[in-house]
Scaffold this motif. Structure first.
Motif, short mmCIF file in Angstrom:
data_model
loop_
_atom_site.label_atom_id
_atom_site.label_comp_id
_atom_site.label_asym_id
_atom_site.label_seq_id
_atom_site.Cartn_x
_atom_site.Cartn_y
_atom_site.Cartn_z
N PRO A 84 0.84 -1.20 0.00
CA PRO A 84 0.00 0.00 0.00
C PRO A 84 0.88 1.26 0.00
O PRO A 84 1.87 1.31 0.73
CB PRO A 84 -0.78 -0.12 1.31
CG PRO A 84 -0.83 -1.58 1.60
CD PRO A 84 0.50 -2.11 1.12
N PRO A 85 0.56 2.23 -0.84
CA PRO A 85 1.38 3.44 -0.92
C PRO A 85 1.47 4.13 0.44
O PRO A 85 0.45 4.45 1.04
CB PRO A 85 0.62 4.32 -1.92
CG PRO A 85 -0.19 3.35 -2.71
CD PRO A 85 -0.56 2.25 -1.78
N VAL A 127 -3.42 10.12 -2.71
CA VAL A 127 -4.20 8.88 -2.62
C VAL A 127 -4.15 8.14 -3.95
O VAL A 127 -4.41 8.73 -5.01
CB VAL A 127 -5.68 9.20 -2.25
CG1 VAL A 127 -6.50 7.91 -2.18
CG2 VAL A 127 -5.75 9.96 -0.93
N LEU A 128 -3.81 6.87 -3.88
CA LEU A 128 -3.76 6.03 -5.08
C LEU A 128 -4.63 4.80 -4.86
O LEU A 128 -4.71 4.31 -3.74
CB LEU A 128 -2.32 5.58 -5.35
CG LEU A 128 -1.36 6.65 -5.87
CD1 LEU A 128 0.07 6.18 -5.78
CD2 LEU A 128 -1.71 7.04 -7.31
N PRO A 129 -5.26 4.24 -5.90
CA PRO A 129 -5.27 4.71 -7.29
C PRO A 129 -5.94 6.07 -7.42
O PRO A 129 -6.73 6.47 -6.57
CB PRO A 129 -6.06 3.61 -8.01
CG PRO A 129 -6.87 2.95 -6.96
CD PRO A 129 -6.07 3.04 -5.70
N ARG B 213 -0.74 8.75 9.22
CA ARG B 213 -1.61 7.58 9.33
C ARG B 213 -1.56 6.95 10.71
O ARG B 213 -0.77 7.36 11.56
CB ARG B 213 -1.29 6.56 8.24
CG ARG B 213 0.05 5.92 8.31
CD ARG B 213 0.18 4.96 7.12
NE ARG B 213 1.36 4.15 7.21
CZ ARG B 213 2.52 4.41 6.63
NH1 ARG B 213 2.65 5.49 5.91
NH2 ARG B 213 3.54 3.60 6.76
N PHE B 258 -4.26 2.53 6.68
CA PHE B 258 -4.51 3.69 5.81
C PHE B 258 -6.01 3.92 5.71
O PHE B 258 -6.78 2.95 5.71
CB PHE B 258 -3.98 3.44 4.41
CG PHE B 258 -2.50 3.20 4.34
CD1 PHE B 258 -1.63 4.27 4.17
CD2 PHE B 258 -1.97 1.92 4.42
CE1 PHE B 258 -0.26 4.05 4.10
CE2 PHE B 258 -0.61 1.71 4.35
CZ PHE B 258 0.26 2.77 4.18
N LYS B 260 -7.46 5.93 3.11
CA LYS B 260 -7.92 6.27 1.76
C LYS B 260 -7.21 5.46 0.69
O LYS B 260 -6.07 5.09 0.91
CB LYS B 260 -7.67 7.77 1.50
CG LYS B 260 -8.65 8.63 2.27
CD LYS B 260 -8.37 10.09 2.06
CE LYS B 260 -9.34 10.92 2.90
NZ LYS B 260 -9.00 12.33 2.92
N PRO B 261 -7.82 5.21 -0.45
CA PRO B 261 -9.16 5.67 -0.88
C PRO B 261 -10.28 4.97 -0.11
O PRO B 261 -11.40 5.45 -0.11
CB PRO B 261 -9.20 5.29 -2.37
CG PRO B 261 -8.21 4.19 -2.52
CD PRO B 261 -7.15 4.43 -1.50
N HIS B 264 -7.71 0.46 4.65
CA HIS B 264 -6.98 -0.78 4.37
C HIS B 264 -5.76 -0.85 5.27
O HIS B 264 -5.17 0.16 5.64
CB HIS B 264 -6.61 -0.92 2.89
CG HIS B 264 -5.76 0.18 2.33
ND1 HIS B 264 -6.22 1.47 2.16
CD2 HIS B 264 -4.49 0.17 1.88
CE1 HIS B 264 -5.25 2.21 1.64
NE2 HIS B 264 -4.19 1.46 1.47
#
Lengths: 513, 513
Positions: A84-85, A127-129, B213, B258, B260-261, B264
């Motif tokens: 996760p980014p 935020v990605l995607p 985060r 996290f 966003k989006p 997760h």
């Protein structure tokens, strides 16, 4: 500024709906230094044509070639790859009409026009995607994507990069050319039309990359090309009302107009440009026969002639000075006096026609006397019998521009005009032409005197060479002898889709069919 | 990942409304190199305090000091000065918590965390005047505005630059401190609360600048400070449900989440951090007496203890390895085995309390036997009687962390714990502490063994020094001996408002009133 709100309102009521279409990149390319290529940059297909779904990390980049000139809005869809980014994505986009804009770092730019015109964006994506619709409009063929940083835990891949192109020029309204026209001229016509189309937005812009605004010098040529192609009368009418509705304090039409945040006229005053309001109105009436508009705008056209007359010296020649008082061309050493005298007479003659249409006999007489006075003065004070050329300014400069505009003004008898143009080509005075705008007037002069072959030859030598050098749309500036020429100090900032260069379609459709 | 959607939904239903307030810049400053200042940068008031309405052109800049730490959204109002703007405005903003971020060019950054955390924006403004609301959230005290370009025809002036600060921490709910508390401690309390407040957003963030985060190691300390200040139980509950609702495939609680989006869990697994779910739940129940949440989350807490037990060697000591398997502290040479054994026993003891509250007698027995086994193993295998210290790993490393965590685990008799901490200060083992997080546990251990004076002295020597060095909020990293310390390779990327540093208010309000 002098505001006529009802005219401005009329202009705004003519705001066109833009036509949009989505364009996709066609290839991944490398831009390679090559002295034999235009401006020293060659475009090669990249070995790896994959870019969608390719995994990119810090320092990776790719160049997309849309293989067409576009004006519009860029959209990107980006997804993360890996963990996760855990940090924003930092991205740089470099957006260019020409290879030089992609290959030459913008921080080397040292011209006098604002570096803010150079099209680039540094974007942080938290935020990605992500689907990113860049809010600014760009003008380009190439987009370089640099992934400046991701993090050690993730990379990214691009699922989509596209452009929603916009224009107010509806190509479906253009008549196809007859089959017998040469492929070379058909191509020149197509590129000229694309140039005009990309400049047709909510006004006729001079260049959609730079300056993105309505200049009357460009408008005049765009409108002429438009009447034979898109034939969008309302857009010309909107532009005429913008200039008419917002003038400089003494009533002169300004050189250019901005649309946002609300319509307003610039403080740039150019003698020739103010006069072109007369020419624009004349051309518009000839094309549209829109008498109501002619009647409403005629007083403003007349006022331009009256204001112009105030600058005449006692001898009937327009007063010269050292400032940027008249445009004519970008040539740094060009004296503007004689060519401006030509513009004045040219516009007076069109104004006279309008006065006749409107049966304004008093005004006819006034304009006729002005034409006589200025024409006689041109012959008496500017014509050098010995040299066989018109001369300009206290230094008696002999330039191409002076001959061309005084031919267009038809000051000399018809056969002498033709002879003068021949002499121009024979003797090649040093003060030449630097813009397609000036070339346009040379070609127009050649057609006017009946030198059809010479005109065609010049079109091929100029716009034809641009095509050979890779033009998708015709350029603001072009000198076949000096391909990096820029009056702004850097070819990075030149506009490569420029209104005043769109006139080959006008010549082809007016004189060559 | 292991998703329990109803728990995730419960977490999302507890999304707080953010409280917002508008902050204005207080001064224009210069940031000046000064070896005697913190990290080598001194903040001076600028001679010229005017910035509103000041006319700025290409190359001009100013630095605004908001004189407070802010987390929020920046808004600018800019107007053109001179002729109508004939080119976009190109603007750069550099946004920093600390003077170093403004003074040291970001392109010199060479750390291993992503450079995308460095707060800067290059903005093109196509239409002026403009009101620009930057869409990203920034964390800062200083904003440097660089006018990179306008054009020769216009300049700009700034009519407004402000920040809409956001937090979910409602300061009005905090009890004032009694008057008799020293000014020094009152100030420390205030800065600690501000630190916590700025980290309280839609979750308890670790740092609002970086990583923005929810990490469970930070959450535990934030929640402890929160119960004595903002007392926002719902935000802790939301965070507990986020960790409980999204776990690693074997059921372990992840190290961070996290939002966003969509919510997760990260793939980072840390042995101590998974166990802290037990401690967080224990503290939450103690503060809230929320039996329903305890009942629902208890199975997950129990599972963390079961998973942790799987890593015990036959001798009852947690298995060491060379990877980043347990956090404890950022010290690069720290062996994690012994301190992690301490964390395990500490959390097992809190788990045992929860089992008692829930009258889960089977589980009590299971946990009791685990505590006995791991405690005995700690004494037998990790305690070096000759040296008088706990040792860690195959190299039998003596570190501060090992002593502190095994004191907190209360493995030795109470009086021996106090003696051990005294010995620690006397002998000063080389493997020290690098973060406020580790310092927190030292102070907590000191209070636990009754060394109130020593604890206070350490608070003053550490957080008190940060205040002297100019902290508006407490920092992620601080070493009074090495003020540019960063585990990331550059102090530019350090977080200067960090969750795990907010605990002075907890110590003051729990132990010193």
């Amino acid at each position: 500024m002098l505001i006529n709100q009802s005219m401005v309102d009329k202009a705004e009521s003519l705001m066109p709906e833009l036509i949009s279409s989505v364009a996709e990149p066609k290839a991944v390319v490398d831009i390679v230094a090559d002295e034999s290529a235009f401006q020293g940059w060659r475009v090669d297909q990249a070995v790896d044509q994959e870019w969608k779904e390719k995994v990119l990390g810090k320092g990776d980049s790719f160049i997309l070639d849309f293989q067409d000139h576009l004006v519009g809005y860029i959209r990107l869809r980006i997804k993360p790859v890996g963990s996760p980014p855990d940090a924003p994505l930092k991205l740089k986009l470099t957006i260019g009409e020409m290879p030089c804009e992609i290959a030459e770092p913008f921080d080397t730019y040292n011209g006098w026009l604002s570096s803010s015109w150079l099209q680039e964006e540094t974007i942080f994506v938290d935020v990605l995607p992500a689907e990113i619709k860049l809010p600014r409009r760009y003008t380009f063929r190439f987009v370089k994507v640099d992934v400046l940083d991701t993090s050690v835990k993730y990379k990214v891949s691009f699922e989509e990069v596209n452009c929603t192109a916009v224009t107010s020029g509806d190509v479906s309204s253009i008549k196809p050319l007859p089959d017998q026209l040469s492929e070379e001229l058909a191509l020149m016509d197509r590129i000229a039309i694309k140039t005009l189309q990309d400049c047709m937005q909510s006004v006729f812009e001079d260049g959609p990359k730079r300056d993105r605004r309505l200049w009357i010098g460009d408008l005049r040529l765009q409108a002429q090309a438009n009447y034979l192609t898109f034939n969008n009368h309302d857009l010309v009418k909107r532009c005429l009302y913008l200039f008419a509705g917002m003038r400089l304090p003494d009533g002169a039409v300004g050189a250019c107009v901005f649309e946002k945040p609300h319509a307003h006229v610039d403080d740039t005053r150019l003698y020739d440009y103010s006069l072109f309001f007369v020419a624009c109105l004349y051309d518009y009436y000839e094309a549209s026969k829109d008498m109501a508009t002619l009647q409403e705008l005629w007083p403003i056209a007349l006022e331009q002639m009256e204001i112009a007359a105030q600058r005449l010296e006692e001898d009937g020649v327009v007063r010269d000075d050292e400032t940027w008082w008249s445009f004519i061309d970008w040539h740094p050493e060009l004296n503007k006096q004689a060519p401006t005298q030509g513009v004045l007479i040219y516009c007076l003659k069109q104004g006279l026609e309008l006065a006749r249409v409107l049966s304004e006999s008093d005004k006819q007489q006034y304009i006729e006397s002005l034409i006589e006075r200025t024409s006689a003065a041109a012959v008496k004070h500017l014509w050098d019998e010995e040299k066989g050329f018109f001369v300009s300014g206290s230094e008696r400069q002999i330039s191409w521009a002076s001959q061309i505009w005084l031919v267009l003004a038809e000051v000399l008898p018809a056969e002498e005009n033709a002879t003068l143009l021949n002499r121009l080509f024979e003797e090649q005075p040093a003060i030449g032409m630097t813009t397609p705008y000036m070339y346009h007037h040379l070609i127009e002069a050649l057609f006017t005197v009946g030198s059809r072959e010479k005109a065609l030859e010049q079109m091929q030598a100029y716009w034809g060479e641009m095509i050979k050098d890779g033009a998708d749309t015709f350029w603001e500036l072009y000198n076949p002898e000096d391909k990096k020429l820029s009056p702004y100090g850097s070819n990075l900032i030149n506009s490569y889709c420029h209104a005043w260069s769109c006139t080959p379609t006008y010549f082809i459709r007016k004189y060559l069919l």
